[in-house]
Design a protein around this motif. Sequence first.
Motif, PDB file in Angstrom:
ATOM      1  N   UNK A  57      68.245  57.681  42.643  1.00  0.00           N
ATOM      2  CA  UNK A  57      67.686  56.144  41.956  1.00  0.00           C
ATOM      3  C   UNK A  57      67.825  57.092  40.689  1.00  0.00           C
ATOM      4  N   UNK A  58      67.107  57.661  40.980  1.00  0.00           N
ATOM      5  CA  UNK A  58      66.787  58.309  39.286  1.00  0.00           C
ATOM      6  C   UNK A  58      67.805  58.489  38.098  1.00  0.00           C
ATOM      7  N   UNK A  59      69.090  58.888  38.790  1.00  0.00           N
ATOM      8  CA  UNK A  59      69.947  58.744  37.492  1.00  0.00           C
ATOM      9  C   UNK A  59      70.724  57.945  36.825  1.00  0.00           C
ATOM     10  N   UNK A  60      70.666  56.998  37.324  1.00  0.00           N
ATOM     11  CA  UNK A  60      70.678  55.185  36.924  1.00  0.00           C
ATOM     12  C   UNK A  60      69.892  54.721  36.383  1.00  0.00           C
ATOM     13  N   UNK A  61      69.094  55.088  36.296  1.00  0.00           N
ATOM     14  CA  UNK A  61      67.358  53.757  35.657  1.00  0.00           C
ATOM     15  C   UNK A  61      67.755  54.929  33.634  1.00  0.00           C
ATOM     16  N   UNK A  62      67.665  56.425  33.906  1.00  0.00           N
ATOM     17  CA  UNK A  62      67.383  56.932  32.863  1.00  0.00           C
ATOM     18  C   UNK A  62      69.102  58.397  31.923  1.00  0.00           C
ATOM     19  N   UNK A  63      69.543  57.984  32.875  1.00  0.00           N
ATOM     20  CA  UNK A  63      71.095  58.879  32.679  1.00  0.00           C
ATOM     21  C   UNK A  63      72.359  57.482  32.550  1.00  0.00           C
ATOM     22  N   UNK A  64      72.662  57.465  33.529  1.00  0.00           N
ATOM     23  CA  UNK A  64      73.811  56.389  33.631  1.00  0.00           C
ATOM     24  C   UNK A  64      72.959  55.384  34.284  1.00  0.00           C
ATOM     25  N   UNK A  65      73.289  54.454  33.443  1.00  0.00           N
ATOM     26  CA  UNK A  65      72.311  53.343  33.211  1.00  0.00           C
ATOM     27  C   UNK A  65      73.655  52.546  32.865  1.00  0.00           C
ATOM     28  N   UNK A  66      74.676  52.485  32.309  1.00  0.00           N
ATOM     29  CA  UNK A  66      75.612  51.403  31.736  1.00  0.00           C
ATOM     30  C   UNK A  66      75.786  50.402  33.080  1.00  0.00           C
ATOM     31  N   UNK A  67      76.155  49.629  31.803  1.00  0.00           N
ATOM     32  CA  UNK A  67      76.460  48.466  33.060  1.00  0.00           C
ATOM     33  C   UNK A  67      77.808  48.470  33.953  1.00  0.00           C
ATOM     34  N   UNK A  68      78.297  48.782  34.603  1.00  0.00           N
ATOM     35  CA  UNK A  68      79.135  48.556  35.317  1.00  0.00           C
ATOM     36  C   UNK A  68      80.335  48.104  34.979  1.00  0.00           C
ATOM     37  N   UNK A 107      83.298  48.429  29.768  1.00  0.00           N
ATOM     38  CA  UNK A 107      84.866  49.434  29.612  1.00  0.00           C
ATOM     39  C   UNK A 107      83.915  50.468  29.368  1.00  0.00           C
ATOM     40  N   UNK A 108      83.455  50.768  28.533  1.00  0.00           N
ATOM     41  CA  UNK A 108      83.247  52.545  27.901  1.00  0.00           C
ATOM     42  C   UNK A 108      82.997  52.751  28.764  1.00  0.00           C
ATOM     43  N   UNK A 109      82.623  54.247  28.641  1.00  0.00           N
ATOM     44  CA  UNK A 109      82.500  55.837  29.693  1.00  0.00           C
ATOM     45  C   UNK A 109      81.405  55.420  30.530  1.00  0.00           C
ATOM     46  N   UNK A 110      80.213  55.531  30.169  1.00  0.00           N
ATOM     47  CA  UNK A 110      78.984  54.875  30.350  1.00  0.00           C
ATOM     48  C   UNK A 110      78.698  53.916  31.697  1.00  0.00           C
ATOM     49  N   UNK A 111      79.508  52.838  30.896  1.00  0.00           N
ATOM     50  CA  UNK A 111      79.752  51.712  32.812  1.00  0.00           C
ATOM     51  C   UNK A 111      80.418  52.376  33.707  1.00  0.00           C
ATOM     52  N   UNK A 112      82.319  53.352  32.799  1.00  0.00           N
ATOM     53  CA  UNK A 112      83.296  53.675  34.252  1.00  0.00           C
ATOM     54  C   UNK A 112      82.606  53.825  34.695  1.00  0.00           C
ATOM     55  N   UNK A 113      81.523  55.193  34.204  1.00  0.00           N
ATOM     56  CA  UNK A 113      80.643  56.396  35.355  1.00  0.00           C
ATOM     57  C   UNK A 113      80.237  55.340  35.878  1.00  0.00           C
ATOM     58  N   UNK A 114      79.332  54.458  35.472  1.00  0.00           N
ATOM     59  CA  UNK A 114      78.128  53.410  36.393  1.00  0.00           C
ATOM     60  C   UNK A 114      78.996  52.921  38.205  1.00  0.00           C
ATOM     61  N   UNK A 115      80.288  52.406  36.951  1.00  0.00           N
ATOM     62  CA  UNK A 115      81.130  51.017  38.251  1.00  0.00           C
ATOM     63  C   UNK A 115      81.496  52.269  39.289  1.00  0.00           C
TER      64      UNK A 115
END
Length: 397
Positions: free
Chosen positions: A21-32, A35-43
Motif C-alpha cells: 500500500x505504502x508506495x500508493x500513498x506517498x509516491x504514486x499518489x496520482x488519480x488513476x 492523463x498525466x504520467x503520475x495518474x497513468x502509473x496509478x492506472x
Amino acid sequence: MQIYADNAATTKMSKAAIEAMLPYMDKIYGNPSSLHSMGQEANEALTEARERMAKLLGCEAREITFTSGGSESDNQAIISAARLGERKGKKHIISTAFEHHAVLHTLNRLEKEGFEVTLLDVHENGIVTPEQVENAVREDTCLVTIMYANNEIGSVQPIKEIGGICKKHGVIFHTDAVQAAGHLHIDVREQNIDMLSLSAHKFHGPKGVGLLFARKGILLTTLIEGGAQERGKRGGTENISAIMGMAAAFEEAAANIDSRNVRLAKMRERLIEGLSEIPHSILNGDRVKRLPSNAHFCFEGIEGESLLLLLDDKGICASSGSACTSGSLEPSHVLLAIGRPHEIAHGSLRITLSEENTDDEIEYIIRSVKEVVGYLRNISPIWNDMMNGRKEFVLKG
Ligand SMILES: *Cc1c(COP(=O)(O)O)cnc(C)c1O
C-alpha cells in the motif's frame, strides 16, 4: 497478554499488504483517471491489481468491480440481479435465514418494492442442501443468493452444487464469499458462480475495500453515481492503495490455503474438544463442513455479553456472534435460524483463529472459558434453579 481470537470480525493486516500500500500513498499518489504520467502509473497499477485478483478467482479482469467492501458488493449484486429480473417480470428471490445483514436487509428493501423472497429453512448443522434450492426455484425466480461460509457458526455451503442448479434453471447465483475468500478455494467458473462478493479486511488486507465479481453479460446497476470509474458501475476515485493492499493480501492468503488450514483445523479441533467438556454446552455449525478457523458454542445459563467482558479481562478478544449484532440484546438471527431456543442463543461464544494464534493460546482460552462459564453459572439464579431441579435444562449435561 492479549490474544486475538475474533478473526471473523476482522483481521490484522499482513506485512505484505501494508508494504504493497505504502508506495500508493506517498509516491504514486496520482488519480488513476488523470492523463498525466503520475495518474497513468496509478492506472496501470489498478489494471494489474484487477488482473491479479481475476487470476485467483478464475475470471476475467473486466468481470471485477472494486467496491468499499463486502456490504457494498452484496448490495450491488442483489440490486443488480433484481433489476434484471424485474425487466422480465421475474420478482422472486431465494436466500437463507442465516445470511449476513448486508444481504438480508437488501432483500427486505426489495420486498417492500414488491419482490417475493423465499428464505430457505436451515438444517441444525447450518447447511442448506441443493435439493432445497431445487425445490424452491420457480418460473419467476431471478436470483439465488447464498453465502459460501457463515460468519457466525462457520458452516460451509455446497456452493458448486447450488450454482449448478441455478445454471440449469437459468437463474443468477450470487454468493457472499466474504468469510471464504482467502480461506477456502474459489474458482468462479468451476463452482458455477455468477456473482461473488469479497472483502479484504477478512483476509489480512485493509478495511474499506472489496470487490464484486459479476459474470460477463450480467449488467450491474450503479449504486454510487459519479464519474466513469469501474466502467461507470461505481463512481468515485479508486482507493488505489487499499486495492493494492487487497491484491497482495489475497495472493498471500491464496498461496498458503492448504498448509494454513491444516494448522488452523488442528487448533480448532483442540478448542472444540476442550470446550465440549463444559457441561450443558453445544457446538454450533456442522462438525466437519466448517471453516478451519471457527469454533462456536452455546453455553446454557450464560449471558454471552458477560462471558465476553470477563474473557476480555483475561486478555481474550472473542465474540458472541457477528460484530454487527453485538451490542444489541436480540439473540443472533443465525442461531435462531438453526433452531436454537432464545435462552440458549443468548449464551453464545465465537472464537475465530488466525495463523498467528499458538497452541499455548488455545490452552489458555480453554482454561479461561471453563473458569468464566463456571463463575457466571455460580452467580446465576437461573442456573441455581436448574441445578436444584426447579427448572429444566435445555441442553444435556
Ligand atoms: C464481514 C462480512 C460482510 C461485510 O463486509 P464489510 O467489508 O465489512 O462490509 C458481509 N458478509 C459477510 C459474510 C461478512 O463476514
